[in-house]
Design a protein around this motif. Sequence first.
Motif, mmCIF file in Angstrom:
data_model
loop_
_atom_site.group_PDB
_atom_site.id
_atom_site.type_symbol
_atom_site.label_atom_id
_atom_site.label_comp_id
_atom_site.label_asym_id
_atom_site.label_seq_id
_atom_site.Cartn_x
_atom_site.Cartn_y
_atom_site.Cartn_z
ATOM 1 N N LEU A 217 24.338 -32.733 13.717
ATOM 2 C CA LEU A 217 23.613 -33.780 14.436
ATOM 3 C C LEU A 217 24.468 -34.197 15.617
ATOM 4 O O LEU A 217 25.508 -34.832 15.448
ATOM 5 C CB LEU A 217 23.335 -34.959 13.491
ATOM 6 C CG LEU A 217 22.635 -34.533 12.185
ATOM 7 C CD1 LEU A 217 22.684 -35.662 11.171
ATOM 8 C CD2 LEU A 217 21.204 -34.106 12.469
ATOM 9 N N ASP A 218 24.061 -33.808 16.803
ATOM 10 C CA ASP A 218 24.916 -33.882 17.975
ATOM 11 C C ASP A 218 24.581 -35.069 18.864
ATOM 12 O O ASP A 218 23.415 -35.317 19.186
ATOM 13 C CB ASP A 218 24.796 -32.596 18.802
ATOM 14 C CG ASP A 218 25.245 -31.371 18.010
ATOM 15 O OD1 ASP A 218 26.037 -31.550 17.068
ATOM 16 O OD2 ASP A 218 24.800 -30.266 18.334
ATOM 17 N N GLY A 219 25.620 -35.775 19.272
ATOM 18 C CA GLY A 219 25.473 -36.866 20.227
ATOM 19 C C GLY A 219 25.723 -36.375 21.643
ATOM 20 O O GLY A 219 25.820 -35.172 21.908
ATOM 21 N N GLY A 220 25.876 -37.321 22.567
ATOM 22 C CA GLY A 220 26.051 -36.965 23.975
ATOM 23 C C GLY A 220 27.307 -36.168 24.246
ATOM 24 O O GLY A 220 27.334 -35.301 25.126
ATOM 25 N N THR A 221 28.398 -36.411 23.478
ATOM 26 C CA THR A 221 29.652 -35.710 23.743
ATOM 27 C C THR A 221 29.536 -34.219 23.452
ATOM 28 O O THR A 221 30.325 -33.423 23.979
ATOM 29 C CB THR A 221 30.789 -36.299 22.893
ATOM 30 O OG1 THR A 221 30.430 -36.207 21.501
ATOM 31 C CG2 THR A 221 31.037 -37.752 23.243
ATOM 32 N N HIS A 222 28.568 -33.830 22.637
ATOM 33 C CA HIS A 222 28.414 -32.420 22.308
ATOM 34 C C HIS A 222 27.844 -31.613 23.472
ATOM 35 O O HIS A 222 27.782 -30.380 23.385
ATOM 36 C CB HIS A 222 27.523 -32.260 21.075
ATOM 37 C CG HIS A 222 28.190 -32.696 19.809
ATOM 38 N ND1 HIS A 222 28.847 -31.820 18.973
ATOM 39 C CD2 HIS A 222 28.332 -33.918 19.255
ATOM 40 C CE1 HIS A 222 29.350 -32.482 17.943
ATOM 41 N NE2 HIS A 222 29.050 -33.750 18.094
ATOM 42 N N LEU A 223 27.428 -32.294 24.530
ATOM 43 C CA LEU A 223 26.921 -31.590 25.711
ATOM 44 C C LEU A 223 28.029 -31.294 26.704
ATOM 45 O O LEU A 223 27.807 -30.587 27.690
ATOM 46 C CB LEU A 223 25.827 -32.433 26.387
ATOM 47 C CG LEU A 223 24.585 -32.712 25.526
ATOM 48 C CD1 LEU A 223 23.613 -33.600 26.279
ATOM 49 C CD2 LEU A 223 23.904 -31.414 25.106
ATOM 50 N N GLU A 224 29.226 -31.803 26.471
ATOM 51 C CA GLU A 224 30.346 -31.521 27.354
ATOM 52 C C GLU A 224 30.793 -30.073 27.152
ATOM 53 O O GLU A 224 30.816 -29.573 26.018
ATOM 54 C CB GLU A 224 31.498 -32.481 27.063
ATOM 55 C CG GLU A 224 31.136 -33.950 27.308
ATOM 56 C CD GLU A 224 32.224 -34.902 26.852
ATOM 57 O OE1 GLU A 224 33.247 -34.417 26.320
ATOM 58 O OE2 GLU A 224 32.036 -36.119 27.017
ATOM 59 N N PRO A 225 31.132 -29.365 28.239
ATOM 60 C CA PRO A 225 31.459 -27.930 28.142
ATOM 61 C C PRO A 225 32.508 -27.606 27.078
ATOM 62 O O PRO A 225 32.363 -26.633 26.330
ATOM 63 C CB PRO A 225 31.965 -27.596 29.551
ATOM 64 C CG PRO A 225 31.268 -28.584 30.426
ATOM 65 C CD PRO A 225 31.170 -29.848 29.621
ATOM 66 N N LYS A 226 33.555 -28.411 26.998
ATOM 67 C CA LYS A 226 34.615 -28.134 26.022
ATOM 68 C C LYS A 226 34.074 -28.230 24.600
ATOM 69 O O LYS A 226 34.403 -27.408 23.735
ATOM 70 C CB LYS A 226 35.768 -29.121 26.229
ATOM 71 C CG LYS A 226 36.961 -28.864 25.323
ATOM 72 C CD LYS A 226 38.088 -29.831 25.642
ATOM 73 C CE LYS A 226 39.296 -29.572 24.739
ATOM 74 N NZ LYS A 226 40.413 -30.518 25.044
ATOM 75 N N GLN A 227 33.220 -29.233 24.342
ATOM 76 C CA GLN A 227 32.669 -29.415 23.003
ATOM 77 C C GLN A 227 31.643 -28.333 22.685
ATOM 78 O O GLN A 227 31.546 -27.874 21.545
ATOM 79 C CB GLN A 227 32.034 -30.797 22.869
ATOM 80 C CG GLN A 227 31.555 -31.134 21.464
ATOM 81 C CD GLN A 227 32.678 -31.164 20.452
ATOM 82 O OE1 GLN A 227 33.732 -31.731 20.702
ATOM 83 N NE2 GLN A 227 32.443 -30.555 19.291
ATOM 84 N N VAL A 228 30.856 -27.929 23.689
ATOM 85 C CA VAL A 228 29.882 -26.850 23.486
ATOM 86 C C VAL A 228 30.594 -25.588 23.035
ATOM 87 O O VAL A 228 30.162 -24.904 22.087
ATOM 88 C CB VAL A 228 29.082 -26.595 24.778
ATOM 89 C CG1 VAL A 228 28.264 -25.305 24.649
ATOM 90 C CG2 VAL A 228 28.151 -27.768 25.065
ATOM 91 N N LYS A 229 31.703 -25.261 23.684
ATOM 92 C CA LYS A 229 32.475 -24.068 23.332
ATOM 93 C C LYS A 229 33.006 -24.185 21.904
ATOM 94 O O LYS A 229 32.935 -23.226 21.119
ATOM 95 C CB LYS A 229 33.623 -23.890 24.327
ATOM 96 C CG LYS A 229 34.426 -22.619 24.136
ATOM 97 C CD LYS A 229 35.479 -22.510 25.236
ATOM 98 C CE LYS A 229 36.277 -21.210 25.084
ATOM 99 N NZ LYS A 229 37.311 -21.096 26.151
ATOM 100 N N LYS A 230 33.513 -25.356 21.556
ATOM 101 C CA LYS A 230 34.035 -25.569 20.199
ATOM 102 C C LYS A 230 32.926 -25.412 19.155
ATOM 103 O O LYS A 230 33.125 -24.783 18.105
ATOM 104 C CB LYS A 230 34.652 -26.968 20.103
ATOM 105 C CG LYS A 230 35.216 -27.306 18.729
ATOM 106 C CD LYS A 230 35.811 -28.707 18.719
ATOM 107 C CE LYS A 230 36.330 -29.064 17.326
ATOM 108 N NZ LYS A 230 36.891 -30.452 17.309
#
Length: 289
Positions: A217-230
């Motif tokens: 369940l993803d919040g706004g921070t999961h749209l950041e490139p670094k988090q997407v890659k993780k």
Amino acid sequence: MNIENFLRSRHGAATTGTLLTAGFTRRMLTKAVRDGVVNRLHRGVYTSREADPDVVAAFRADGMLTCVSAARFYRLWTLEDPGSLHLSCSTGQARRGVVHHGVCVHPAHPYLPVAGVADVLIHALRCLPELAALVMVQSAVSQALLSTDFLKSKLPGNRNGRTRGTLDLVLPRADSLLEVLAHTHFTRAGLRVRMHVDVPGVGEVDCLVNECLIVELDGGTHLEPKQVKKDQYRNNAGMRGGLLTLHYYYGDVVHQPERMVGEVLAILRNREAGRFGPFRYIAVAPPST
């Protein structure tokens, strides 16, 4: 601290008693009003020019903010804007544009016209749609402001059966309102759900459904490139361990839960049917010459 700054720390409004206790004199209050620094709302209440309109409305009505209108003062999660003002008024008289709640019986906020968190949640449980009330209670429990057992003790009898049922949906731990909502939707669809599961090679996941499907369940921070890659590497690790992964966002969980649950059920049906199993390659003899 001057009067204006003190009022700002109190959402822009305070009673005469609060101001006197803080060290301001009546002469200072009179001068501040005369100089236009503060306003005298009515006898016993002073406000600044930037005062919180809900706080001012509560003082003006001689009432206390409660239910969803009080949520932000305790940092409680909410699903939507309250719209109308929710008040508990000492007069008990209905006011235009106000949702009136019953008397408050627990200690109120120490300096604002805001009901205590116990009354806020009891009013929410009796007033709001089930899931809207649930996320408020879950937030309070997660902050250790009170327990579900305490609330149940305040809601006896058959007439409170539905509200006690809502309390049974509260999780021991939820890091966001999405988690308690998703858990509710999945379990009501007959799925087995474990929350905050530590999956080897992946780490902690939000939901493990039927022991074979990870739901994040993803919040706004999961749209950041670094988090997407993780997240993508975590998905890969889950796949290596034989676990599929689905991701959902606020709009999915809050506004389209039926579609979310439907997709999860479809994935599980496909898995049971073997559609995610290995391909079977059939050896074809070369054509004869």
